[in-house]
Design a protein around this motif. Structure first.
Motif, PDB file in Angstrom:
ATOM      1  N   SER A 353       0.844  -1.190   0.000  1.00  0.00           N
ATOM      2  CA  SER A 353       0.000   0.000   0.000  1.00  0.00           C
ATOM      3  C   SER A 353       0.880   1.240   0.000  1.00  0.00           C
ATOM      4  O   SER A 353       1.945   1.257   0.641  1.00  0.00           O
ATOM      5  CB  SER A 353      -0.925   0.019   1.227  1.00  0.00           C
ATOM      6  OG  SER A 353      -1.854  -1.045   1.175  1.00  0.00           O
ATOM      7  N   SER A 355       0.979   5.873  -0.471  1.00  0.00           N
ATOM      8  CA  SER A 355       0.282   7.156  -0.461  1.00  0.00           C
ATOM      9  C   SER A 355       1.148   8.181  -1.184  1.00  0.00           C
ATOM     10  O   SER A 355       2.381   8.057  -1.219  1.00  0.00           O
ATOM     11  CB  SER A 355       0.007   7.614   0.974  1.00  0.00           C
ATOM     12  OG  SER A 355       1.226   7.821   1.668  1.00  0.00           O
ATOM     13  N   SER A 361      -7.958   6.779  -5.834  1.00  0.00           N
ATOM     14  CA  SER A 361      -7.434   5.544  -5.246  1.00  0.00           C
ATOM     15  C   SER A 361      -7.316   4.470  -6.325  1.00  0.00           C
ATOM     16  O   SER A 361      -8.206   4.327  -7.171  1.00  0.00           O
ATOM     17  CB  SER A 361      -8.359   5.067  -4.122  1.00  0.00           C
ATOM     18  OG  SER A 361      -7.935   3.821  -3.610  1.00  0.00           O
ATOM     19  N   VAL A 363      -6.462   0.301  -7.257  1.00  0.00           N
ATOM     20  CA  VAL A 363      -6.191  -1.095  -6.941  1.00  0.00           C
ATOM     21  C   VAL A 363      -5.573  -1.696  -8.187  1.00  0.00           C
ATOM     22  O   VAL A 363      -6.137  -1.593  -9.287  1.00  0.00           O
ATOM     23  CB  VAL A 363      -7.471  -1.860  -6.556  1.00  0.00           C
ATOM     24  CG1 VAL A 363      -7.199  -3.367  -6.508  1.00  0.00           C
ATOM     25  CG2 VAL A 363      -7.973  -1.391  -5.199  1.00  0.00           C
ATOM     26  N   SER A 383      -3.871   7.277  -2.917  1.00  0.00           N
ATOM     27  CA  SER A 383      -3.644   5.997  -2.251  1.00  0.00           C
ATOM     28  C   SER A 383      -3.656   4.904  -3.317  1.00  0.00           C
ATOM     29  O   SER A 383      -4.382   5.003  -4.319  1.00  0.00           O
ATOM     30  CB  SER A 383      -4.698   5.712  -1.181  1.00  0.00           C
ATOM     31  OG  SER A 383      -5.985   5.582  -1.759  1.00  0.00           O
ATOM     32  N   TYR A 385      -3.117   0.417  -3.885  1.00  0.00           N
ATOM     33  CA  TYR A 385      -2.946  -0.916  -3.313  1.00  0.00           C
ATOM     34  C   TYR A 385      -2.525  -1.845  -4.435  1.00  0.00           C
ATOM     35  O   TYR A 385      -3.208  -1.963  -5.461  1.00  0.00           O
ATOM     36  CB  TYR A 385      -4.248  -1.396  -2.682  1.00  0.00           C
ATOM     37  CG  TYR A 385      -4.226  -2.835  -2.226  1.00  0.00           C
ATOM     38  CD1 TYR A 385      -3.529  -3.227  -1.087  1.00  0.00           C
ATOM     39  CD2 TYR A 385      -4.918  -3.817  -2.947  1.00  0.00           C
ATOM     40  CE1 TYR A 385      -3.514  -4.549  -0.671  1.00  0.00           C
ATOM     41  CE2 TYR A 385      -4.925  -5.135  -2.535  1.00  0.00           C
ATOM     42  CZ  TYR A 385      -4.212  -5.499  -1.398  1.00  0.00           C
ATOM     43  OH  TYR A 385      -4.197  -6.814  -0.996  1.00  0.00           O
ATOM     44  N   ASP A 396     -11.535  -6.142  -2.878  1.00  0.00           N
ATOM     45  CA  ASP A 396     -10.540  -5.091  -2.636  1.00  0.00           C
ATOM     46  C   ASP A 396     -11.045  -3.725  -3.101  1.00  0.00           C
ATOM     47  O   ASP A 396     -10.651  -2.694  -2.543  1.00  0.00           O
ATOM     48  CB  ASP A 396      -9.232  -5.410  -3.372  1.00  0.00           C
ATOM     49  CG  ASP A 396      -8.469  -6.564  -2.738  1.00  0.00           C
ATOM     50  OD1 ASP A 396      -8.628  -6.773  -1.526  1.00  0.00           O
ATOM     51  OD2 ASP A 396      -7.718  -7.252  -3.465  1.00  0.00           O
ATOM     52  N   GLU A 399     -13.034  -2.305  -0.280  1.00  0.00           N
ATOM     53  CA  GLU A 399     -12.195  -2.101   0.910  1.00  0.00           C
ATOM     54  C   GLU A 399     -11.287  -0.889   0.759  1.00  0.00           C
ATOM     55  O   GLU A 399     -11.076  -0.136   1.712  1.00  0.00           O
ATOM     56  CB  GLU A 399     -11.363  -3.353   1.170  1.00  0.00           C
ATOM     57  CG  GLU A 399     -10.455  -3.233   2.381  1.00  0.00           C
ATOM     58  CD  GLU A 399      -9.619  -4.483   2.616  1.00  0.00           C
ATOM     59  OE1 GLU A 399      -8.669  -4.414   3.425  1.00  0.00           O
ATOM     60  OE2 GLU A 399      -9.917  -5.529   1.987  1.00  0.00           O
ATOM     61  N   HIS A 400     -10.741  -0.688  -0.438  1.00  0.00           N
ATOM     62  CA  HIS A 400      -9.794   0.409  -0.656  1.00  0.00           C
ATOM     63  C   HIS A 400     -10.442   1.608  -1.339  1.00  0.00           C
ATOM     64  O   HIS A 400      -9.740   2.531  -1.760  1.00  0.00           O
ATOM     65  CB  HIS A 400      -8.614  -0.089  -1.487  1.00  0.00           C
ATOM     66  CG  HIS A 400      -7.799  -1.142  -0.799  1.00  0.00           C
ATOM     67  ND1 HIS A 400      -6.839  -0.849   0.143  1.00  0.00           N
ATOM     68  CD2 HIS A 400      -7.823  -2.500  -0.906  1.00  0.00           C
ATOM     69  CE1 HIS A 400      -6.284  -1.971   0.583  1.00  0.00           C
ATOM     70  NE2 HIS A 400      -6.869  -2.987  -0.034  1.00  0.00           N
ATOM     71  N   LYS A 401     -11.778   1.585  -1.454  1.00  0.00           N
ATOM     72  CA  LYS A 401     -12.516   2.699  -2.065  1.00  0.00           C
ATOM     73  C   LYS A 401     -11.891   3.104  -3.396  1.00  0.00           C
ATOM     74  O   LYS A 401     -11.588   4.285  -3.641  1.00  0.00           O
ATOM     75  CB  LYS A 401     -12.578   3.885  -1.095  1.00  0.00           C
ATOM     76  CG  LYS A 401     -13.292   3.573   0.222  1.00  0.00           C
ATOM     77  CD  LYS A 401     -13.297   4.777   1.152  1.00  0.00           C
ATOM     78  CE  LYS A 401     -14.137   4.518   2.396  1.00  0.00           C
ATOM     79  NZ  LYS A 401     -13.706   3.328   3.159  1.00  0.00           N
ATOM     80  N   ALA A 402     -11.718   2.123  -4.250  1.00  0.00           N
ATOM     81  CA  ALA A 402     -10.983   2.315  -5.504  1.00  0.00           C
ATOM     82  C   ALA A 402     -11.757   3.193  -6.488  1.00  0.00           C
ATOM     83  O   ALA A 402     -12.977   3.089  -6.626  1.00  0.00           O
ATOM     84  CB  ALA A 402     -10.672   0.972  -6.139  1.00  0.00           C
TER      85      ALA A 402
END
Length: 517
Positions: A353, A355, A361, A363, A383, A385, A396, A399-402
């Protein structure tokens, strides 16, 4: 040999007796002046016998010297043979450098009883860990590579002008064992289903393929592989099918081909002794992917850079673990600006991960080509991932607000993708879709609980399946879902889908298979 030595010893004894007789005669001659002439004759005879004695002594010492030399040779040979094993006690075990899982030291017995494979497993462990292993491997590789132009490592191809290639890319290079039309469809349609899932969740999607090195720099492959090229490639067939399926595909092969005609900081965009692109090639690839997503990003085309000869290629380390030839690498000034979140060993870590000061964001599912891509992709997003895990785990995205999903895969792995399905809930299908589909039987139906979901798999009779047939599963005669197509290693075709437990009965579920025309 013994007979000859005994004859020589007997002759020496006779000479000794003659010598003593001569000395005795010489003494007698000294007592009388009348025997002076005889005395001189005895002295002369004694001198001759001494010379003969020295000759026979030299002849007798020859076999002894040869036997001593044999003993020294055997001792040196045994010492050399003992170095790999005895050296473990002094230098410790040495890890094999090949890109594979190393053998573990076996246990003699466990709860199942005596390990009958203990000796063979111990031998495999020793082959991977014996002392000075890398030095022995490097020496042999240098002998075969430099002397005969061939590779001593089954996973590495020794090319011309110092180029090394990964053996797994040979089938793609020659166009042998091409994927079937059904397998090509499986990959393209699976990407289409993932793209639809991402779009449904408001996530932009891009799929890209990292070309094999010999797809771009095949002129340095050995001559004995050049003559068997068919001119056909899985990459070309898949590209056409992706377009048919409407998948947002980023063509890195075409871009890198065009870039090869331009001037670059180094002579090429891939490393000569590694299986991947260099930093310049990675920066170009990342830029094209980001632009296709409409994502703002930095340009490295005119950025200042430094060239350092400090890069050790993965193929070089596999082939010559103790004699790696460092090659040049590009380092931009400044390098991509981002931060790792948590502890990271290297960009090859399974999950990373980051930043940065970018927007949105990301993924990204990637393989080893993503190692060099990661910094340039991470810099463009607030961000990000990155995951090397298989299957692709689509939860994912939530979860990672892609805002964006990117899937990158190396060209040599395309056949594997035909048998892979993501961890993604099966999309529902309207009943009208079944009106134009036909019901067929299925075999090997299996179900397996995976958390809050159930994985349902089965095989389809080959005679019932067409190249572009979509697969629908009617569950308990009321709900219909589309399953991911799967190509199995044994040549059979099948399906796989993930359903929530809420969509199923606790027991006695009924599954009906339909295929689109």
């Amino acid at each position: 040999m013994k007979m000859k030595q005994m004859d020589q010893i007997e002759q020496m004894d006779q000479i000794e007796q003659m010598d003593q007789t001569g000395q005795k005669q010489t003494g007698q001659k000294q007592t009388g002046q009348k025997q002076t002439g005889q005395k001189q004759t005895g002295q002369k005879q004694a001198g001759q016998t001494g010379q003969i004695k020295q000759i026979y002594k030299k002849q007798a010492s020859g076999p002894k010297r040869m036997a001593w030399m044999y003993r020294v040779y055997i001792a040196v040979f045994l010492l050399i043979c003992l170095v790999p094993s005895a050296g473990l006690f002094f230098a410790g075990e040495e890890q094999a450098s090949e890109n594979r899982e190393k053998a573990q030291f076996p246990v003699l017995s466990d709860e199942n009883g005596i390990n009958v494979h203990y000796l063979s497993r111990a031998g495999e462990w020793f082959e991977d860990h014996f002392a000075l292993r890398n030095a022995w491997v490097s020496g042999y590789a240098l002998l075969t590579g430099k002397g005969f132009g061939v590779s001593s490592q089954e996973n590495v191809i020794v090319g011309t002008d110092g180029w090394l290639y990964y053996k797994d890319s040979l089938k793609d290079f020659q166009g042998s064992e091409l994927m079937t039309r059904r397998q090509i469809f499986n990959v393209a349609h699976s990407m289409s289903m993932i793209q639809a899932f991402a779009k449904e969740h408001g996530v932009k999607f891009a799929f890209t393929i990292a070309p094999n090195k010999n797809s771009l720099y095949g002129e340095n492959m050995p001559y004995y592989y050049q003559g068997y090229r068919t001119g056909k490639k899985n990459l070309d067939q898949l590209k056409a099918e992706l377009e048919t399926e409407g998948v947002h595909y980023v063509d890195l092969y075409g871009m890198l081909r065009e870039e090869e005609q331009a001037l670059h900081h180094l002579d090429q965009l891939y490393h000569k002794r590694d299986s991947h692109w260099n930093n310049e090639g990675a920066a170009l690839a990342a830029g094209v992917v980001l632009s296709s997503l409409g994502q703002a990003h930095a340009s490295y085309a005119d950025r200042e850079y430094e060239v350092r000869r400090d890069f050790a290629g993965d193929l070089d380390k596999m082939l010559y673990p103790s004699a790696v030839s460092l090659e040049e690498e590009i380092y931009y000034e400044p390098m991509p600006q981002f931060s790792y979140i948590g502890e990271v060993g290297s960009n090859f870590d399974p999950k990373i991960s980051t930043s940065a000061d970018g927007e949105g964001s990301l993924v990204m599912y990637r393989d080893s080509f993503g190692n060099a891509l990661l910094p340039y992709m991470a810099e463009a997003f607030e961000s990000a991932y990155f995951s090397r895990a298989l299957p692709y785990y689509l939860p994912d995205l939530e979860e990672h607000k892609a805002d964006a999903l990117v899937i990158e895969r190396a060209e040599r792995f395309l056949p594997d993708m035909a048998g892979e399905v993501p961890y993604m809930e099966a999309p529902s299908v309207k009943a009208e879709e079944l009106e134009e589909a036909r019901a067929v039987g299925m075999t090997d139906l299996e179900t397996a609980v995976q958390g809050d979901f159930v994985r349902i798999t089965g095989k389809i009779p080959m005679e019932s399946l067409k190249d572009h047939s979509r697969i629908y599963i009617n569950v308990n005669t009321k709900d219909c879902y589309e399953a991911f197509p799967v190509s199995y290693k044994d040549g059979q075709e099948g399906f796989s889908m993930l359903l929530s437990k809420e969509c199923l009965n606790e027991t006695d579920n009924v599954y009906e298979l339909y295929l689109s025309e």
